[in-house]
Design a protein around this motif. Structure first.
Motif, short mmCIF file in Angstrom:
data_model
loop_
_atom_site.label_atom_id
_atom_site.label_comp_id
_atom_site.label_asym_id
_atom_site.label_seq_id
_atom_site.Cartn_x
_atom_site.Cartn_y
_atom_site.Cartn_z
N ASP A 1 0.50 -0.80 -0.12
CA ASP A 1 -0.11 0.03 0.23
C ASP A 1 0.93 1.64 0.17
N ASP A 2 1.97 1.16 0.74
CA ASP A 2 3.01 2.32 1.06
C ASP A 2 3.64 2.76 -0.55
N GLU A 3 3.77 1.93 -1.37
CA GLU A 3 4.54 1.94 -1.88
C GLU A 3 3.51 2.05 -3.63
N ALA A 4 2.64 2.37 -3.88
CA ALA A 4 1.85 2.24 -4.57
C ALA A 4 1.31 3.47 -4.80
N GLU A 5 1.14 4.03 -3.24
CA GLU A 5 0.53 5.23 -3.38
C GLU A 5 2.25 6.46 -3.47
N HIS A 6 3.86 5.99 -3.17
CA HIS A 6 4.32 6.80 -2.97
C HIS A 6 5.23 6.52 -4.42
N PHE A 7 4.98 5.16 -4.82
CA PHE A 7 5.99 5.41 -6.27
C PHE A 7 5.52 4.68 -7.56
N GLY A 8 4.09 4.88 -7.57
CA GLY A 8 3.67 4.45 -8.58
C GLY A 8 2.84 2.85 -8.59
N ASP A 9 3.47 1.77 -8.04
CA ASP A 9 3.67 0.74 -8.36
C ASP A 9 2.23 0.40 -8.46
N ILE A 10 1.63 -0.68 -10.01
CA ILE A 10 0.18 -1.03 -9.99
C ILE A 10 -0.32 -2.53 -9.37
N SER A 11 1.27 -3.17 -9.16
CA SER A 11 0.54 -4.57 -8.33
C SER A 11 1.82 -5.15 -7.63
N LEU A 12 1.64 -6.35 -6.66
CA LEU A 12 2.79 -6.75 -5.55
C LEU A 12 3.95 -7.35 -6.71
N GLN A 13 3.31 -7.82 -7.74
CA GLN A 13 4.48 -7.72 -8.51
C GLN A 13 5.53 -6.38 -9.44
N ALA A 14 4.84 -5.77 -9.76
CA ALA A 14 5.95 -4.31 -10.25
C ALA A 14 6.64 -3.60 -8.86
N THR A 15 6.30 -3.62 -7.68
CA THR A 15 6.67 -3.69 -6.34
C THR A 15 8.12 -4.81 -6.36
N ALA A 16 7.73 -5.93 -6.41
CA ALA A 16 9.32 -6.80 -6.38
C ALA A 16 9.64 -6.38 -7.58
N GLU A 17 10.09 -6.57 -8.50
CA GLU A 17 10.50 -6.31 -9.32
C GLU A 17 11.44 -4.94 -9.73
N ARG A 18 10.35 -4.07 -8.80
CA ARG A 18 11.36 -2.75 -8.48
C ARG A 18 12.42 -2.95 -7.96
N TYR A 19 12.25 -3.07 -6.95
CA TYR A 19 14.07 -3.59 -5.98
C TYR A 19 14.39 -4.59 -5.92
N ALA A 20 14.07 -5.27 -6.84
CA ALA A 20 15.02 -6.81 -7.61
C ALA A 20 15.59 -6.33 -8.39
N LYS A 21 14.66 -4.66 -9.36
CA LYS A 21 15.93 -4.79 -9.96
C LYS A 21 17.24 -3.66 -9.55
N GLY A 22 16.50 -3.26 -8.59
CA GLY A 22 17.40 -2.19 -7.73
C GLY A 22 18.79 -2.49 -7.36
N GLY A 23 18.54 -4.43 -6.82
CA GLY A 23 20.41 -4.86 -6.11
C GLY A 23 19.10 -5.74 -5.44
N ALA A 24 18.38 -6.28 -4.79
CA ALA A 24 17.76 -7.37 -4.10
C ALA A 24 17.20 -8.57 -4.47
N ALA A 25 18.31 -9.51 -4.19
CA ALA A 25 17.75 -10.79 -4.56
C ALA A 25 16.33 -11.43 -3.48
N GLU A 26 16.46 -10.75 -3.02
CA GLU A 26 14.79 -11.82 -2.12
C GLU A 26 14.66 -9.91 -1.46
N VAL A 27 12.99 -10.20 -1.91
CA VAL A 27 11.73 -9.41 -1.70
C VAL A 27 10.73 -9.45 -1.39
N MET A 28 10.63 -9.75 -0.07
CA MET A 28 9.15 -10.14 0.60
C MET A 28 7.94 -8.75 0.55
N VAL A 29 6.89 -8.38 -0.15
CA VAL A 29 5.60 -7.93 -0.21
C VAL A 29 4.91 -7.91 0.73
N LYS A 30 5.16 -7.03 1.47
CA LYS A 30 3.74 -7.67 2.53
C LYS A 30 1.95 -6.89 1.77
#
Length: 299
Positions: free
Chosen positions: A192-221
């Protein structure tokens, strides 16, 4: 030390009967350390800067009495600790803060001390609030120290914990969070925070953004709803089960992190760890305040 949480602990005033308030100690990184200690039983430390006043002494004693290692807490004569007050409406909380005098703002003022604090730790945990309370130059010192610790073998876990009021602008917040994501191994964003401030349209979009940023493991709450795990390109949804009716959602994400990270340190799969995190948070939100008594928490 298996797990070290690094950030700001504060005095907490939570609603009690008759319009009164109950004093406690909390703060996102301390909350996660608390639940890590409750679930692991040993090997958990907390690093921050406190003052030399009576309230700082009481806080340090409280943390130590919980079994959390306090040897990496530094003291400063010029400051004290911050304070926040919780207001509740239908189980949802809002906060009022007094933190200008917080000694934790000096967390990265001594790079040598910071490097020593992070040495020899298996997993280091920081949050977006840890970043937000630091001046930009000191934020860079912290990120450099985290990179050095990673190169020495530590894993860095990071909860973005987006709190716009702590930043000069949303632009600065998003830029700093993105920079920090490049220094982490495990990212723990809330959708919910990521969608509001980064404009993510899905949990997958949030995961992909952090993975692209460098994280090997992402847990989207996802606030008690279906979650998403991501590990080195492999993505999997996780259904947490039946929802619960909250009494107080303070500390929900922090306790989830404690359940998730303790399970991962114990060798659990991502799905098992996600369910563990949800189970812990489901207990915590039915208890007032950020810190549920350890003896009441069912592991």
């Amino acid at each position: 030390m298996k797990f070290l949480s690094l950030g700001e602990a504060m005095v907490e005033l939570s609603p009690a009967e008759g319009g009164l308030f109950r004093r406690g100690f909390a703060g996102d990184t301390l909350n996660t350390a608390w639940y890590m200690q409750a679930l692991m039983g040993a090997g958990v430390g907390y690093a921050t800067v406190l003052g030399h006043d009576a309230m700082s002494d009481a806080m340090a004693a409280f943390i130590g009495a919980a079994g959390i290692d306090t040897s990496r807490i530094r003291r400063d004569d010029s400051r004290s600790v911050g304070l926040y007050m919780i207001s509740l409406a239908d189980g949802e909380r809002s906060f009022t803060y007094w933190r200008g005098q917080s000694a934790a703002r000096l967390l990265a003022d001594d790079p040598d001390w910071l490097g020593q604090v992070l040495a020899g730790v298996e997993m280091i945990y920081v949050s977006g609030i840890t970043l937000a309370i630091l001046e930009p130059a000191r934020r860079a010192v912290l990120l450099d120290a985290l990179q050095t610790a990673r190169e020495a073998g530590a894993r860095v876990a990071f909860d973005p914990n987006l709190r716009p009021r702590l930043w000069s602008s949303t632009t600065e917040m998003c830029a700093a969070i993105t920079e920090a994501a490049a220094c982490c191994d495990i990212a723990l964003p809330s959708f919910d925070d990521e969608a509001e401030h980064f404009g993510d349209i899905s949990l997958q979009a949030t995961a992909e953004r952090y993975a692209k940023g460098g994280a090997a493991e992402v847990m989207v709450k996802n606030g008690g709803g279906a979650m998403l795990t991501w590990y080195r390109g492999a993505m999997a949804p996780v259904n947490p089960g039946a929802p619960v009716t909250p009494v107080d959602t303070t500390g929900a994400g922090d306790s989830f992190n404690g359940g998730y990270l303790s399970a991962r340190l114990a060798g659990a799969s991502l799905e098992e760890a996600a369910r563990k995190g949800h189970a812990v948070a489901a207990q915590v939100v039915r208890h007032p305040g950020a810190l549920m008594p350890m003896d009441l928490l069912k592991g």
